[in-house]
Design a protein around this motif. Structure first.
Motif, PDB file in Angstrom:
ATOM      1  N   LYS A  56       0.827  -1.208   0.000  1.00 38.16           N
ATOM      2  CA  LYS A  56       0.000   0.000   0.000  1.00 38.16           C
ATOM      3  C   LYS A  56       0.862   1.260   0.000  1.00 38.16           C
ATOM      4  O   LYS A  56       0.512   2.266  -0.629  1.00 38.16           O
ATOM      5  CB  LYS A  56      -0.944   0.002   1.211  1.00 38.16           C
ATOM      6  N   THR A  57       1.982   1.213   0.703  1.00 36.66           N
ATOM      7  CA  THR A  57       2.888   2.367   0.703  1.00 36.66           C
ATOM      8  C   THR A  57       3.428   2.615  -0.702  1.00 36.66           C
ATOM      9  O   THR A  57       3.484   3.756  -1.177  1.00 36.66           O
ATOM     10  CB  THR A  57       4.044   2.139   1.695  1.00 36.66           C
ATOM     11  N   ILE A  58       3.812   1.542  -1.377  1.00 39.91           N
ATOM     12  CA  ILE A  58       4.334   1.665  -2.743  1.00 39.91           C
ATOM     13  C   ILE A  58       3.247   2.182  -3.689  1.00 39.91           C
ATOM     14  O   ILE A  58       3.475   3.084  -4.501  1.00 39.91           O
ATOM     15  CB  ILE A  58       4.877   0.305  -3.235  1.00 39.91           C
ATOM     16  N   GLU A  59       2.055   1.633  -3.577  1.00 38.49           N
ATOM     17  CA  GLU A  59       0.975   1.990  -4.500  1.00 38.49           C
ATOM     18  C   GLU A  59       0.449   3.404  -4.291  1.00 38.49           C
ATOM     19  O   GLU A  59       0.202   4.135  -5.243  1.00 38.49           O
ATOM     20  CB  GLU A  59      -0.190   1.006  -4.340  1.00 38.49           C
ATOM     21  N   THR A  60       0.249   3.768  -2.998  1.00 36.73           N
ATOM     22  CA  THR A  60      -0.403   5.048  -2.707  1.00 36.73           C
ATOM     23  C   THR A  60       0.579   6.192  -2.516  1.00 36.73           C
ATOM     24  O   THR A  60       0.186   7.359  -2.573  1.00 36.73           O
ATOM     25  CB  THR A  60      -1.245   4.951  -1.424  1.00 36.73           C
ATOM     26  N   THR A  85       3.550  11.725   3.077  1.00 34.34           N
ATOM     27  CA  THR A  85       3.780  11.558   1.644  1.00 34.34           C
ATOM     28  C   THR A  85       5.209  11.071   1.437  1.00 34.34           C
ATOM     29  O   THR A  85       6.157  11.696   1.907  1.00 34.34           O
ATOM     30  CB  THR A  85       3.583  12.892   0.897  1.00 34.34           C
ATOM     31  N   VAL A  86       5.334   9.937   0.761  1.00 35.27           N
ATOM     32  CA  VAL A  86       6.651   9.329   0.568  1.00 35.27           C
ATOM     33  C   VAL A  86       7.339   9.968  -0.626  1.00 35.27           C
ATOM     34  O   VAL A  86       6.857   9.881  -1.755  1.00 35.27           O
ATOM     35  CB  VAL A  86       6.516   7.809   0.339  1.00 35.27           C
ATOM     36  N   ARG A  87       8.443  10.652  -0.365  1.00 36.15           N
ATOM     37  CA  ARG A  87       9.203  11.308  -1.429  1.00 36.15           C
ATOM     38  C   ARG A  87      10.257  10.389  -2.023  1.00 36.15           C
ATOM     39  O   ARG A  87      10.720  10.593  -3.148  1.00 36.15           O
ATOM     40  CB  ARG A  87       9.864  12.580  -0.895  1.00 36.15           C
ATOM     41  N   GLU A  88      10.683   9.404  -1.264  1.00 42.53           N
ATOM     42  CA  GLU A  88      11.693   8.467  -1.765  1.00 42.53           C
ATOM     43  C   GLU A  88      11.638   7.213  -0.923  1.00 42.53           C
ATOM     44  O   GLU A  88      11.375   7.274   0.284  1.00 42.53           O
ATOM     45  CB  GLU A  88      13.098   9.096  -1.695  1.00 42.53           C
ATOM     46  N   MET A  89      11.841   6.065  -1.563  1.00 43.58           N
ATOM     47  CA  MET A  89      11.884   4.800  -0.838  1.00 43.58           C
ATOM     48  C   MET A  89      13.113   4.011  -1.289  1.00 43.58           C
ATOM     49  O   MET A  89      13.440   3.977  -2.470  1.00 43.58           O
ATOM     50  CB  MET A  89      10.633   3.968  -1.111  1.00 43.58           C
ATOM     51  N   ARG A  90      13.782   3.415  -0.309  1.00 46.49           N
ATOM     52  CA  ARG A  90      14.936   2.571  -0.632  1.00 46.49           C
ATOM     53  C   ARG A  90      14.831   1.244   0.111  1.00 46.49           C
ATOM     54  O   ARG A  90      14.121   1.128   1.106  1.00 46.49           O
ATOM     55  CB  ARG A  90      16.250   3.265  -0.257  1.00 46.49           C
ATOM     56  N   VAL A  91      15.553   0.264  -0.377  1.00 48.32           N
ATOM     57  CA  VAL A  91      15.632  -1.036   0.292  1.00 48.32           C
ATOM     58  C   VAL A  91      17.109  -1.343   0.546  1.00 48.32           C
ATOM     59  O   VAL A  91      17.972  -0.883  -0.196  1.00 48.32           O
ATOM     60  CB  VAL A  91      14.951  -2.142  -0.556  1.00 48.32           C
ATOM     61  N   ASP A  92      17.384  -2.099   1.596  1.00 46.63           N
ATOM     62  CA  ASP A  92      18.793  -2.317   1.927  1.00 46.63           C
ATOM     63  C   ASP A  92      19.356  -3.567   1.247  1.00 46.63           C
ATOM     64  O   ASP A  92      18.662  -4.275   0.513  1.00 46.63           O
ATOM     65  CB  ASP A  92      19.024  -2.312   3.443  1.00 46.63           C
TER      66      ASP A  92
ATOM     67  N   VAL B 123      13.259   2.179  -4.532  1.00 48.96           N
ATOM     68  CA  VAL B 123      12.020   1.486  -4.856  1.00 48.96           C
ATOM     69  C   VAL B 123      11.076   2.512  -5.460  1.00 48.96           C
ATOM     70  O   VAL B 123      10.809   3.535  -4.819  1.00 48.96           O
ATOM     71  CB  VAL B 123      11.366   0.878  -3.592  1.00 48.96           C
ATOM     72  N   PRO B 124      10.574   2.299  -6.680  1.00 40.97           N
ATOM     73  CA  PRO B 124       9.637   3.271  -7.254  1.00 40.97           C
ATOM     74  C   PRO B 124       8.326   3.280  -6.478  1.00 40.97           C
ATOM     75  O   PRO B 124       7.848   2.223  -6.074  1.00 40.97           O
ATOM     76  CB  PRO B 124       9.435   2.765  -8.686  1.00 40.97           C
ATOM     77  N   VAL B 125       7.759   4.451  -6.256  1.00 41.68           N
ATOM     78  CA  VAL B 125       6.460   4.535  -5.584  1.00 41.68           C
ATOM     79  C   VAL B 125       5.418   5.083  -6.551  1.00 41.68           C
ATOM     80  O   VAL B 125       5.753   5.689  -7.566  1.00 41.68           O
ATOM     81  CB  VAL B 125       6.508   5.405  -4.302  1.00 41.68           C
ATOM     82  N   GLY B 126       4.134   4.832  -6.225  1.00 40.02           N
ATOM     83  CA  GLY B 126       3.054   5.320  -7.070  1.00 40.02           C
ATOM     84  C   GLY B 126       2.656   4.387  -8.177  1.00 40.02           C
ATOM     85  O   GLY B 126       2.075   4.785  -9.182  1.00 40.02           O
ATOM     86  N   ALA B 128       1.516  -0.082  -8.937  1.00 41.33           N
ATOM     87  CA  ALA B 128       1.120  -1.336  -8.306  1.00 41.33           C
ATOM     88  C   ALA B 128       2.360  -2.085  -7.831  1.00 41.33           C
ATOM     89  O   ALA B 128       3.326  -2.234  -8.580  1.00 41.33           O
ATOM     90  CB  ALA B 128       0.333  -2.191  -9.275  1.00 41.33           C
ATOM     91  N   ALA B 129       2.334  -2.504  -6.579  1.00 42.67           N
ATOM     92  CA  ALA B 129       3.460  -3.263  -6.041  1.00 42.67           C
ATOM     93  C   ALA B 129       3.385  -4.706  -6.516  1.00 42.67           C
ATOM     94  O   ALA B 129       2.332  -5.191  -6.901  1.00 42.67           O
ATOM     95  CB  ALA B 129       3.434  -3.231  -4.517  1.00 42.67           C
ATOM     96  N   GLY B 130       4.506  -5.377  -6.469  1.00 46.82           N
ATOM     97  CA  GLY B 130       4.507  -6.796  -6.827  1.00 46.82           C
ATOM     98  C   GLY B 130       5.725  -7.141  -7.647  1.00 46.82           C
ATOM     99  O   GLY B 130       6.753  -6.475  -7.572  1.00 46.82           O
ATOM    100  N   THR B 131       5.585  -8.156  -8.432  1.00 46.64           N
ATOM    101  CA  THR B 131       6.749  -8.686  -9.142  1.00 46.64           C
ATOM    102  C   THR B 131       7.254  -7.729 -10.217  1.00 46.64           C
ATOM    103  O   THR B 131       8.368  -7.893 -10.711  1.00 46.64           O
ATOM    104  CB  THR B 131       6.411 -10.044  -9.788  1.00 46.64           C
ATOM    105  N   GLU B 132       6.430  -6.734 -10.575  1.00 45.86           N
ATOM    106  CA  GLU B 132       6.879  -5.801 -11.612  1.00 45.86           C
ATOM    107  C   GLU B 132       7.696  -4.649 -11.045  1.00 45.86           C
ATOM    108  O   GLU B 132       8.230  -3.836 -11.798  1.00 45.86           O
ATOM    109  CB  GLU B 132       5.676  -5.250 -12.376  1.00 45.86           C
ATOM    110  N   THR B 133       7.732  -4.544  -9.712  1.00 42.16           N
ATOM    111  CA  THR B 133       8.495  -3.472  -9.080  1.00 42.16           C
ATOM    112  C   THR B 133       9.982  -3.657  -9.385  1.00 42.16           C
ATOM    113  O   THR B 133      10.564  -4.686  -9.036  1.00 42.16           O
ATOM    114  CB  THR B 133       8.289  -3.482  -7.552  1.00 42.16           C
ATOM    115  N   ARG B 134      10.572  -2.675 -10.019  1.00 39.52           N
ATOM    116  CA  ARG B 134      11.991  -2.768 -10.375  1.00 39.52           C
ATOM    117  C   ARG B 134      12.803  -1.761  -9.589  1.00 39.52           C
ATOM    118  O   ARG B 134      12.509  -0.557  -9.590  1.00 39.52           O
ATOM    119  CB  ARG B 134      12.181  -2.504 -11.871  1.00 39.52           C
TER     120      ARG B 134
END
Lengths: 153, 153
Positions: A56-60, A85-92, B123-126, B128-134
């Motif tokens: 949901k964080t990624i989508e919205t 509002t998420v301005r940037e997201m990263r994963v480790d 991680v791109p936001v905005g 749909a999350a899932g296997t297509e997230t690059r």
């Protein structure tokens, strides 16, 4: 269901150097999310996401978490008006932690105590740890009255 | 033994608004530690401390952790030369997370991949999350060769 939103982690190399998001949730189904303020860079929260909250964080583009105390999905700001509002997201590297940079609505507070962030006390370093360790308040004052927003609970 | 270094948490009010450090370790005996770079403010690691690691970090002013993969106390930099000097330490509202700001020796790398920090992919936001997230690499390149330091393991 929520655990199948994301693909399962692949090889060590794929997880660390690949471009597939394959989050590694813990045995409790949660991943740690470090939340920093986009404008100041300060760490304002350490929260937890299950697969649904992360999706949901990624989508919205807003901060969604799993409340470990209330054991429920938690859209940050739904009660208090402090949506993030998420301005940037990263994963480790090993994909077991998320970092998001947010801008927060309303008063800008992120902590349930009413403060901008949750880390409002310093721990002194360079001395013996233990019961003598005294925390020092940073001076961050509440931006709203938690009792007025959440009640006395 | 190590669980008795710190006093047990008191009331809700004492934990959140008091000056006693009473860390709330999880069922696994660990507390999350957010590590930021003192100079850039960037989050460079999300690591874990048991009571002994937290006590040693407070006493020595250097970063000590509990390695969940190796299941051992871990003095950061003992192998790689990248010891972390703690410039500031904070604890959060409910005392189940630590934030330390560090300056790192050697190349300044904090990640075992050789990079400055562990969060080197966006991680791109905005969408749909899932296997297509690059994921998108931020461009942070390794500052040392992990194989030369740690071997091929």
């Amino acid at each position: 269901m929520t655990t199948t939103i994301f693909a399962a982690p692949g090889s060590h190399a794929e997880v660390e150097e690949g471009t597939a998001l394959t989050p590694r949730f813990g045995a409790d189904g949660l991943i740690a999310a470090v939340v920093t303020d986009f404008d100041t860079g300060d760490v304002v929260m350490l929260a937890w996401m299950n697969a649904e909250a992360l999706a949901k964080t990624i989508e919205t583009g807003e901060g969604w978490y799993w409340s470990r105390s209330r054991k429920e999905l938690w859209h940050k700001g739904a009660t208090s008006g402090h949506a993030q509002t998420v301005r940037e997201m990263r994963v480790d590297c090993d994909q077991d932690a998320i970092w998001i940079k947010v801008q927060t609505a309303g008063t800008g507070a992120n902590c349930h105590t009413g403060r901008k962030g949750c880390f409002y006390r310093n721990v002194p370093v360079g001395q013996a740890a233990g019961t003598e360790t005294r925390l020092a308040f940073t001076g961050d004052e509440p931006l709203f009255d938690p009792k007025a927003v959440y009640g006395d609970a």
